[in-house]
Design an enzyme around this catalytic site. Structure first.
Site, PDB file in Angstrom:
ATOM      1  N   GLU A 250       0.833  -1.220   0.000  1.00 33.43           N
ATOM      2  CA  GLU A 250       0.000   0.000   0.000  1.00 33.43           C
ATOM      3  C   GLU A 250       0.859   1.258   0.000  1.00 33.43           C
ATOM      4  O   GLU A 250       0.829   2.038   0.951  1.00 33.43           O
ATOM      5  CB  GLU A 250      -0.883   0.012   1.261  1.00 33.43           C
ATOM      6  CG  GLU A 250      -1.777  -1.188   1.444  1.00 33.43           C
ATOM      7  CD  GLU A 250      -2.456  -1.211   2.830  1.00 33.43           C
ATOM      8  OE1 GLU A 250      -2.138  -0.373   3.698  1.00 33.43           O
ATOM      9  OE2 GLU A 250      -3.315  -2.077   3.036  1.00 33.43           O
ATOM     10  N   PRO A 251       1.622   1.519  -1.041  1.00 32.09           N
ATOM     11  CA  PRO A 251       2.493   2.694  -1.010  1.00 32.09           C
ATOM     12  C   PRO A 251       1.739   3.991  -1.288  1.00 32.09           C
ATOM     13  O   PRO A 251       0.795   4.016  -2.083  1.00 32.09           O
ATOM     14  CB  PRO A 251       3.483   2.415  -2.150  1.00 32.09           C
ATOM     15  CG  PRO A 251       2.725   1.557  -3.103  1.00 32.09           C
ATOM     16  CD  PRO A 251       1.752   0.748  -2.297  1.00 32.09           C
ATOM     17  N   GLY A 252       2.159   5.046  -0.624  1.00 33.95           N
ATOM     18  CA  GLY A 252       1.622   6.372  -0.901  1.00 33.95           C
ATOM     19  C   GLY A 252       2.780   7.295  -1.230  1.00 33.95           C
ATOM     20  O   GLY A 252       3.086   7.582  -2.385  1.00 33.95           O
TER      21      GLY A 252
ATOM     22  N   CYS B 122      -0.683  33.504  10.755  1.00 35.55           N
ATOM     23  CA  CYS B 122      -0.358  34.140  12.042  1.00 35.55           C
ATOM     24  C   CYS B 122       0.019  33.123  13.114  1.00 35.55           C
ATOM     25  O   CYS B 122      -0.685  32.966  14.118  1.00 35.55           O
ATOM     26  CB  CYS B 122      -1.528  34.998  12.487  1.00 35.55           C
ATOM     27  SG  CYS B 122      -1.813  36.267  11.265  1.00 35.55           S
ATOM     28  N   GLU B 123       1.067  32.378  12.864  1.00 31.80           N
ATOM     29  CA  GLU B 123       1.607  31.435  13.839  1.00 31.80           C
ATOM     30  C   GLU B 123       3.107  31.325  13.584  1.00 31.80           C
ATOM     31  O   GLU B 123       3.525  31.244  12.429  1.00 31.80           O
ATOM     32  CB  GLU B 123       1.017  30.021  13.646  1.00 31.80           C
ATOM     33  CG  GLU B 123      -0.477  29.988  13.693  1.00 31.80           C
ATOM     34  CD  GLU B 123      -1.017  28.721  14.338  1.00 31.80           C
ATOM     35  OE1 GLU B 123      -0.245  27.982  14.954  1.00 31.80           O
ATOM     36  OE2 GLU B 123      -2.224  28.517  14.200  1.00 31.80           O
TER      37      GLU B 123
ATOM     38  N   TYR C 264       1.017  13.994   1.045  1.00 30.47           N
ATOM     39  CA  TYR C 264       0.617  14.638   2.297  1.00 30.47           C
ATOM     40  C   TYR C 264       0.848  16.156   2.235  1.00 30.47           C
ATOM     41  O   TYR C 264       1.203  16.783   3.218  1.00 30.47           O
ATOM     42  CB  TYR C 264       1.339  13.999   3.498  1.00 30.47           C
ATOM     43  CG  TYR C 264       1.175  12.486   3.499  1.00 30.47           C
ATOM     44  CD1 TYR C 264      -0.080  11.929   3.736  1.00 30.47           C
ATOM     45  CD2 TYR C 264       2.242  11.623   3.211  1.00 30.47           C
ATOM     46  CE1 TYR C 264      -0.258  10.547   3.709  1.00 30.47           C
ATOM     47  CE2 TYR C 264       2.066  10.247   3.167  1.00 30.47           C
ATOM     48  CZ  TYR C 264       0.817   9.714   3.415  1.00 30.47           C
ATOM     49  OH  TYR C 264       0.633   8.362   3.365  1.00 30.47           O
TER      50      TYR C 264
ATOM     51  N   ARG D  39       3.372  19.955   6.713  1.00 34.60           N
ATOM     52  CA  ARG D  39       4.380  19.002   7.205  1.00 34.60           C
ATOM     53  C   ARG D  39       5.510  19.652   8.013  1.00 34.60           C
ATOM     54  O   ARG D  39       5.858  19.149   9.084  1.00 34.60           O
ATOM     55  CB  ARG D  39       4.953  18.168   6.048  1.00 34.60           C
ATOM     56  CG  ARG D  39       3.907  17.378   5.276  1.00 34.60           C
ATOM     57  CD  ARG D  39       4.498  16.287   4.394  1.00 34.60           C
ATOM     58  NE  ARG D  39       5.022  15.206   5.185  1.00 34.60           N
ATOM     59  CZ  ARG D  39       6.284  15.034   5.461  1.00 34.60           C
ATOM     60  NH1 ARG D  39       7.189  15.830   4.948  1.00 34.60           N
ATOM     61  NH2 ARG D  39       6.669  14.031   6.223  1.00 34.60           N
TER      62      ARG D  39
HETATM   63  N1  LLP Z   1      -1.471   2.010   4.547  1.00 37.39           N
HETATM   64  C1  LLP Z   1      -1.970   2.502   5.691  1.00 37.39           C
HETATM   65  C2  LLP Z   1      -2.893   1.674   6.468  1.00 37.39           C
HETATM   66  C3  LLP Z   1      -1.621   3.783   6.135  1.00 37.39           C
HETATM   67  O1  LLP Z   1      -2.109   4.263   7.286  1.00 37.39           O
HETATM   68  C4  LLP Z   1      -0.712   4.562   5.366  1.00 37.39           C
HETATM   69  C5  LLP Z   1      -0.315   5.906   5.800  1.00 37.39           C
HETATM   70  C6  LLP Z   1      -0.231   4.025   4.152  1.00 37.39           C
HETATM   71  C7  LLP Z   1      -0.621   2.733   3.785  1.00 37.39           C
HETATM   72  C8  LLP Z   1       0.695   4.765   3.252  1.00 37.39           C
HETATM   73  O2  LLP Z   1       1.906   5.036   3.846  1.00 37.39           O
HETATM   74  P1  LLP Z   1       3.093   5.694   2.982  1.00 37.39           P
HETATM   75  O3  LLP Z   1       3.518   4.697   1.929  1.00 37.39           O
HETATM   76  O4  LLP Z   1       2.555   6.929   2.354  1.00 37.39           O
HETATM   77  O5  LLP Z   1       4.138   5.976   3.975  1.00 37.39           O
HETATM   78  N2  LLP Z   1       0.818  12.754   7.026  1.00 37.39           N
HETATM   79  C9  LLP Z   1       2.043  12.045   7.351  1.00 37.39           C
HETATM   80  C10 LLP Z   1       1.987  10.588   6.907  1.00 37.39           C
HETATM   81  C11 LLP Z   1       0.821   9.829   7.480  1.00 37.39           C
HETATM   82  C12 LLP Z   1       0.747   8.409   6.974  1.00 37.39           C
HETATM   83  C13 LLP Z   1      -0.535   7.775   7.356  1.00 37.39           C
HETATM   84  N3  LLP Z   1      -0.702   6.430   6.884  1.00 37.39           N
HETATM   85  C14 LLP Z   1       3.215  12.780   6.747  1.00 37.39           C
HETATM   86  O6  LLP Z   1       3.031  13.831   6.133  1.00 37.39           O
HETATM   87  O7  LLP Z   1       4.358  12.357   6.913  1.00 37.39           O
END
Ligand code: LLP
Length: 422
Positions: free
Chosen positions: A274-276, A343-344, A372, A313
């Site tokens: 599950e890459p993001g 304003c922070e 993100y 971030r």
């Molecule tokens: N699968 C699940 C169940 C997740 O909760 C997440 C991310 C992913 C996959 C994807 O993870 P990735 O490959 O993107 O690392 N907002 C934060 C990151 C929060 C990630 C939440 N879950 C940031 O800006 O660093």
């Protein structure tokens, strides 16, 4: 990356000058390279293998419909964590049969919608959630395909706010309760148990915690099989990090896939990943214009027109994003605090950043903002949501126009009729 380079001193994304994009939509705006996105996806596909394995894009990292449909066309599935994300994925053309539904707080309404669409798998995080899914599936006369998200109690060695696999975190079924949960699920007529799931955190920059977690997953899978459970899907979550800082090294997709194959290969299961961030992070830039240069107690403040509402971030996780000029002038370099207009004091993109001397009106690029970034933006300080642009070669497409003030302020309904509360 070759898709990002200076040509005649002007920063280009593929063959498109960023200055042209700024002319088209004003600032601030996000822009994304299709080439980087597609190359990253191709890497996942090459190393993890196509069918039966599945790359489920974590929609939360960047949920613009244009990005999701690009990945859909390349064969991606989706990892969603809300009905909204599920609807986005379906609308973008990802078939329900390639969608997994994660998250600790799925509501009855969300579960019902997912059941009505016949999604590939619910990643279940608690027994109460299991019972709810069972009841709703029975109401529909169906069986819900389920994997348990197990919390392996592994320190992911990342920022505390994005670590998810330690005992005490809100995520998953505690390691010690895992087998009990499988036994219970096997007794429920509305549940079809098919897999094991985990996700230990995000921005993982070394494979050791992943290896330990995968080994725990392997132990559990072997035990479950011995006890007669049919496990055909192993979902390893996402989390692979990206090099935000020039000097930083992160494991490659190839190493990550090789490790997964080594530890889980013997089970002959379908692997879901599950890459993001590692798909879309480096594909995106936040472009902002210098509004003022101000000297403050011997510090040079570069005040830009993007704020923490556009990219949270740095203020939220103290995250580092490299910042570079859009047009090279070869002027001397100076050290700047790069700050937004909100304003922070937290509204700071970088401290002591040495870049070429800036003047009001210059454009700068905040790198690795594709994941993100836009998705976590808000309208704090009544600042409209930024525009988003997708670039392909020398073409670009505005995939989200800047929100107008009428749209933003018009969301409020101060003159709606009073209703009686009792
Ligand atoms: N699968 C699940 C169940 C997740 O909760 C997440 C991310 C992913 C996959 C994807 O993870 P990735 O490959 O993107 O690392 N907002 C934060 C990151 C929060 C990630 C939440 N879950 C940031 O800006 O660093």
């Amino acid at each position: 990356m070759a898709a990002v380079k200076y040509i005649n001193n002007d920063l280009h994304l593929e063959s498109t000058p960023i200055t042209q994009l700024a002319k088209a939509v004003g600032t601030p705006f996000y822009c994304y390279s299709s080439q980087i996105l597609e190359t990253n996806f191709a890497d996942y596909k090459l190393h993890f293998g196509a069918e039966p394995n599945l790359i489920c894009y974590a929609v939360k990292s960047n949920s613009n419909q244009a990005i999701i449909s690009r990945l859909a066309a390349l064969g991606a599935g989706a990892d969603v964590v809300s009905e909204g994300e599920l609807r986005r994925a379906l609308l973008a053309g990802i078939p329900a049969s390639k969608i997994v539904f994660s998250g600790v707080g799925k509501t009855a309404q969300e579960i019902e919608f997912a059941l009505s669409q016949n999604i590939l798998q619910f990643n279940v995080e608690s027994e109460p959630e299991l019972e709810l899914i069972n009841r709703l599936a029975l109401d529909r006369g169906t069986r819900a395909p389920v994997a348990f998200r197990i919390n392996p109690d592994i320190d992911a060695d990342t920022h505390a706010k994005i670590s998810t696999g330690k005992a005490g975190d809100k995520f998953g079924i505690p390691w010690a309760d895992a087998e009990k949960s499988y036994a219970k699920a096997a007794s429920l007529a509305g549940i079809h148990v098919q897999g094991v799931d985990m996700h230990i955190g995000s921005q993982l920059t070394n494979l050791d915690p992943l290896e330990r977690a995968l080994r725990r997953m392997a132990t559990l899978t072997a035990n479950l099989k011995t006890k007669g459970h049919t496990i055909s899907v192993l979902d390893i979550g996402g989390g692979l990090g990206i090099p935000y800082d020039k000097g930083m090294s992160v494991p490659g997709i190839e190493d990550y896939a090789a490790l997964t194959k080594k530890v889980l290969g013997p089970f002959n299961c379908r692997i879901i990943v599950e890459p993001g961030r590692s798909l879309v992070g480096e594909a995106g830039f936040l472009i902002t214009r210098v509004t003022h240069v101000k000297e403050c107690d011997h510090r040079n403040m570069l005040i830009v027109d993007a704020g923490m509402n556009d990219l949270i971030r740095p203020s939220f996780y103290d995250a580092y994003h490299e910042i570079i000029p859009v047009t090279l002038t070869h002027a001397d370099e100076k050290s700047y605090q790069i700050v937004g207009p909100v304003c922070e004091t937290a509204d700071t993109f970088g401290r002591n950043r040495v870049i070429q001397t800036q003047t009001a009106g210059d454009l700068i690029a905040i790198k690795s903002a594709g994941a993100y970034g836009a998705v976590m933006s808000s309208t704090y300080n009544t600042r409209p949501l930024a525009a988003e642009i997708l670039v392909e070669g020398d073409h670009f497409r505005i995939i989200r126009p800047r929100q107008s003030y009428d749209e933003l302020i018009g969301l409020d309904s101060p003159d709606s009729p009073w209703q009686i509360s009792s």
